[in-house]
Design an enzyme around this catalytic site. Structure first.
Site, PDB file in Angstrom:
ATOM      1  N   SER A   1       0.794  -1.222   0.000  1.00 10.90           N
ATOM      2  CA  SER A   1       0.000   0.000   0.000  1.00 10.90           C
ATOM      3  C   SER A   1       0.829   1.277   0.000  1.00 10.90           C
ATOM      4  O   SER A   1       1.291   1.704   1.053  1.00 10.90           O
ATOM      5  CB  SER A   1      -0.898   0.007   1.226  1.00 10.90           C
ATOM      6  OG  SER A   1      -1.424  -1.268   1.425  1.00 10.90           O
ATOM      7  N   GLY A   2       0.968   1.877  -1.164  1.00 11.97           N
ATOM      8  CA  GLY A   2       1.621   3.184  -1.258  1.00 11.97           C
ATOM      9  C   GLY A   2       2.966   3.259  -0.557  1.00 11.97           C
ATOM     10  O   GLY A   2       3.307   4.268   0.038  1.00 11.97           O
ATOM     11  N   GLN A   3       3.705   2.202  -0.606  1.00 13.07           N
ATOM     12  CA  GLN A   3       4.971   2.199   0.124  1.00 13.07           C
ATOM     13  C   GLN A   3       6.142   1.966  -0.815  1.00 13.07           C
ATOM     14  O   GLN A   3       6.938   1.069  -0.630  1.00 13.07           O
ATOM     15  CB  GLN A   3       4.949   1.129   1.203  1.00 13.07           C
ATOM     16  CG  GLN A   3       3.870   1.395   2.217  1.00 13.07           C
ATOM     17  CD  GLN A   3       3.837   0.340   3.267  1.00 13.07           C
ATOM     18  OE1 GLN A   3       4.875  -0.094   3.734  1.00 13.07           O
ATOM     19  NE2 GLN A   3       2.658  -0.082   3.627  1.00 13.07           N
ATOM     20  N   GLY A   4       6.180   2.820  -1.834  1.00 13.01           N
ATOM     21  CA  GLY A   4       7.211   2.687  -2.869  1.00 13.01           C
ATOM     22  C   GLY A   4       8.611   2.623  -2.298  1.00 13.01           C
ATOM     23  O   GLY A   4       9.496   2.003  -2.889  1.00 13.01           O
TER      24      GLY A   4
ATOM     25  N   TYR B   1       9.756   0.928  -0.143  1.00 18.39           N
ATOM     26  CA  TYR B   1      10.169  -0.432   0.220  1.00 18.39           C
ATOM     27  C   TYR B   1      10.393  -1.324  -1.008  1.00 18.39           C
ATOM     28  O   TYR B   1      10.670  -2.499  -0.879  1.00 18.39           O
ATOM     29  CB  TYR B   1       9.123  -1.098   1.110  1.00 18.39           C
ATOM     30  CG  TYR B   1       8.983  -0.435   2.459  1.00 18.39           C
ATOM     31  CD1 TYR B   1      10.074  -0.344   3.318  1.00 18.39           C
ATOM     32  CD2 TYR B   1       7.762   0.085   2.864  1.00 18.39           C
ATOM     33  CE1 TYR B   1       9.945   0.266   4.554  1.00 18.39           C
ATOM     34  CE2 TYR B   1       7.620   0.693   4.095  1.00 18.39           C
ATOM     35  CZ  TYR B   1       8.722   0.781   4.936  1.00 18.39           C
ATOM     36  OH  TYR B   1       8.590   1.376   6.150  1.00 18.39           O
TER      37      TYR B   1
END
Ligand code: G3D
Length: 191
Positions: free
Chosen positions: A71-74, A76
């Site tokens: 979820s929206g955690q580019g 990582y």
């Protein structure tokens, strides 16, 4: 569950382990699906959503599952790619009620498909259009259209409507995944 006895026994015979990635946005139902897969005595009944970069690992017989949120955690992405490297199959969970974030899920899927570690090999991708029990759930065909699945050409894929709370739909998805993994393994044994 049929998936376990069938695939785990087969892999056990071949002294192999299958590494499966369970991914999707937060709240899509990944943890709940994993709970369904665990042997009954290991189920906690207490499902904590995988928020942030939590990686949940779970192993049973010759199957290893790794689950995390995309979820929206580019930031990582570099870490995810590490998991892409040696996975044998992907389970992508879609919240079929979350119409607002369907484009976010599609973006994340596009990143996965573009990853060199995925592009360079053939990996079966099983999609669950989850929460099909909800009144406002989109059909698996509609989810498939919104996610642009028909454009996937390099990988074998399949979508199943599921209700992770009851386990409905999971078996038929896993049957497909089992067949894919078995034929992949047989091919690699021939080489
Ligand atoms: P995640 O691991 O992908 O973040 P979870 O998602 O497995 O934690 O699920 C998030 C919420 O959705 C949970 O509810 C869970 O019970 C619910 N859920 C998961 N799958 C289904 C489904 O198929 N149908 C319905 N109706 N609900 C589902 P809570 O209330 O605990 O947040």
């Amino acid at each position: 569950m049929g998936f376990f006895s069938s695939l785990a026994n087969f892999l056990g015979l071949k002294k192999k382990e299958a590494k499966l990635l369970v991914i999707g946005l937060d709240n899509s139902g990944k943890t709940t699906i994993l709970e369904q897969l665990k042997p009954e005595e290991k189920r906690t009944g207490d499902v904590a959503p995988t928020v942030g970069f939590n990686v949940e690992k779970f192993k049973s017989k010759s199957l290893q599952f790794t689950a995390f949120d995309m979820s929206g955690q580019g930031r990582y992405r570099n870490i995810w790619e590490h998991y892409f490297k040696d996975c044998d199959g992907i389970i992508f969970v879609i919240d079929s009620c979350d119409k607002l974030r369907m484009t976010v899920a599609k973006d994340e899927l596009d990143h996965v498909l573009k990853s060199p570690d995925i592009k360079s090999k053939r990996i079966p991708i099983l999609f669950f259009a989850n929460k099909m029990d909800m009144r406002d759930a989109l059909s698996s065909v509609k989810c498939s259209n919104l996610m642009g699945l028909e454009k996937i050409q390099d990988q074998a894929w399949h979508i199943c409507a599921s209700n992770a709370l009851t386990g409905e739909g999971l078996d038929s998805g896993f049957d497909w995944l089992t067949d894919q993994l078995k034929s992949k393994l047989s091919e690699s044994n021939k080489k």
